[in-house]
Scaffold this active site. Structure first.
Site, PDB file in Angstrom:
ATOM      1  N   ARG A  91     145.433 -48.178  -1.911  1.00  0.00           N
ATOM      2  CA  ARG A  91     145.044 -47.128  -2.853  1.00  0.00           C
ATOM      3  C   ARG A  91     144.841 -45.777  -2.169  1.00  0.00           C
ATOM      4  NH1 ARG A  91     138.887 -46.794  -3.674  1.00  0.00           N
ATOM      5  NH2 ARG A  91     138.089 -47.699  -1.749  1.00  0.00           N
ATOM      6  N   PRO A 187     121.164 -50.832   0.372  1.00  0.00           N
ATOM      7  CA  PRO A 187     121.396 -50.378  -1.011  1.00  0.00           C
ATOM      8  C   PRO A 187     120.810 -48.983  -1.220  1.00  0.00           C
ATOM      9  CG  PRO A 187     119.473 -51.786  -0.933  1.00  0.00           C
ATOM     10  CD  PRO A 187     120.016 -51.752   0.473  1.00  0.00           C
ATOM     11  N   ASP A 257     128.461 -44.478   5.117  1.00  0.00           N
ATOM     12  CA  ASP A 257     129.133 -45.211   6.194  1.00  0.00           C
ATOM     13  C   ASP A 257     128.709 -44.679   7.560  1.00  0.00           C
ATOM     14  OD1 ASP A 257     130.603 -46.564   4.180  1.00  0.00           O
ATOM     15  OD2 ASP A 257     132.029 -44.911   4.106  1.00  0.00           O
TER      16      ASP A 257
END
Length: 314
Positions: A91, A187, A257
């Site tokens: 993608r 999270p 990240d």
């Protein structure tokens, strides 16, 4: 330096970024020349680690012409790329910044599905790897067709190797990671609320939810990203919060990240959790200073880490 880190990216991308003066509906917009960069959670973690002088193996799926470009981009950054070729096209994502008001628009595509045979081969590839890394990072979104059974098997293969597993994702992968148990979860507040079965969490509930995950043995460390407010790290004995330093934010692409990479850079040196979180926040904040889908400059990380350390002493 010995490679002690493996990153896994099941739904990578080629990230295209550009800028334009005034985004106006139904008008042909003359964009500036685009920039192409390798993208996807685990890939970005490896790219960020390389900037910190740390080697890692980068396992990712690759398909079609976009996959070939992705591999070229990774080789140009001299990453140790372990490409797994699939039938579907890799993608693309697209980010465009409006020069007039400095707003950023991010367009993400879902990625094509992995066949059942490809999923089995991926599991086998990870299982038969000779070198056992100290840490394995599974990060980023999942391609269509990947079910909880596959994710459960992948997590347990990594754990069986004796590696400390870090998961940074959302939805099914995050929930499966909690069910199976990992070393570290990262999270954001919304994702933590989802794990608790709620739409949102109050400050006191963030602490309660994170500590419940730890007390149940589902993670040793939970790092909750608070966006521009920084992050808070929970362990069985500690709760550490670090505010994000004030920077000129140009883009948030890759910030999470980069945060993982920063934390890993301290974890592999057996640093304490305050240092782990400080470096994570420094790397994440430094990446927001970069244009488009670019990652941090090392000198910015060093400056921000020093600034955070000074704030902690006060």
């Amino acid at each position: 330096m010995k490679k002690t880190i493996l990153t896994i990216t099941l739904n990578p991308s080629v990230d295209k970024s550009s800028s334009v003066q005034n985004i106006i509906p139904e008008k042909k917009l003359r964009c500036n020349s685009p920039k192409y960069e390798a993208g996807g959670g685990g890939i970005n973690v490896s790219r960020a680690l390389k900037r910190l002088g740390i080697l890692s193996d980068t396992f990712f799926t690759s398909g079609g012409r976009t996959g070939m470009l992705l591999e070229e981009l990774l080789h140009s950054e001299q990453l140790d790329a372990l490409s797994f070729h699939v039938a579907a096209e890799t993608r693309e994502n697209f980010t465009v910044s409006d020069i007039s008001d400095k707003k950023q628009y991010r367009f993400g595509f879902p990625g094509e599905s992995l066949t059942q045979e490809e999923q089995k081969e991926i599991l086998n590839n990870i299982d038969v790897m000779n070198q056992v890394p100290d840490f394995i990072v599974i990060s980023g979104s999942l391609p269509i067709g990947v079910d909880r059974k596959f994710m459960k098997q992948l997590i347990n293969i990594c754990k069986t190797k004796g590696s400390k597993l870090i998961v940074d994702s959302s939805g099914k992968l995050l929930k499966t990671a909690v069910e199976e148990g990992v070393f570290l979860l990262k999270p954001n507040i919304g994702e933590l609320a989802s794990l608790a079965g709620k739409e949102k969490l109050e400050d006191s509930e963030i602490h309660k939810t994170a500590q419940l995950i730890i007390s149940q043995g589902k993670a040793e460390v939970v790092v909750v990203s608070l966006g521009s407010q920084g992050a808070v790290l929970f362990s069985a004995t500690e709760q550490i919060q670090i505010k994000a330093p004030a920077v000129d934010v140009k883009s948030t692409v890759g910030a999470g990240d980069s945060m993982i990479a920063g934390m890993l850079s301290v974890l592999i040196q057996r640093g304490n959790y305050k240092e782990v979180l400080a470096m994570g926040v420094a790397c994440g904040s430094a990446t927001t200073m970069a244009e488009g889908s670019g990652l941090f400059a090392k000198e910015n990380v060093e400056h921000l880490f020093e600034e955070i350390q000074k704030q902690q002493i006060k």
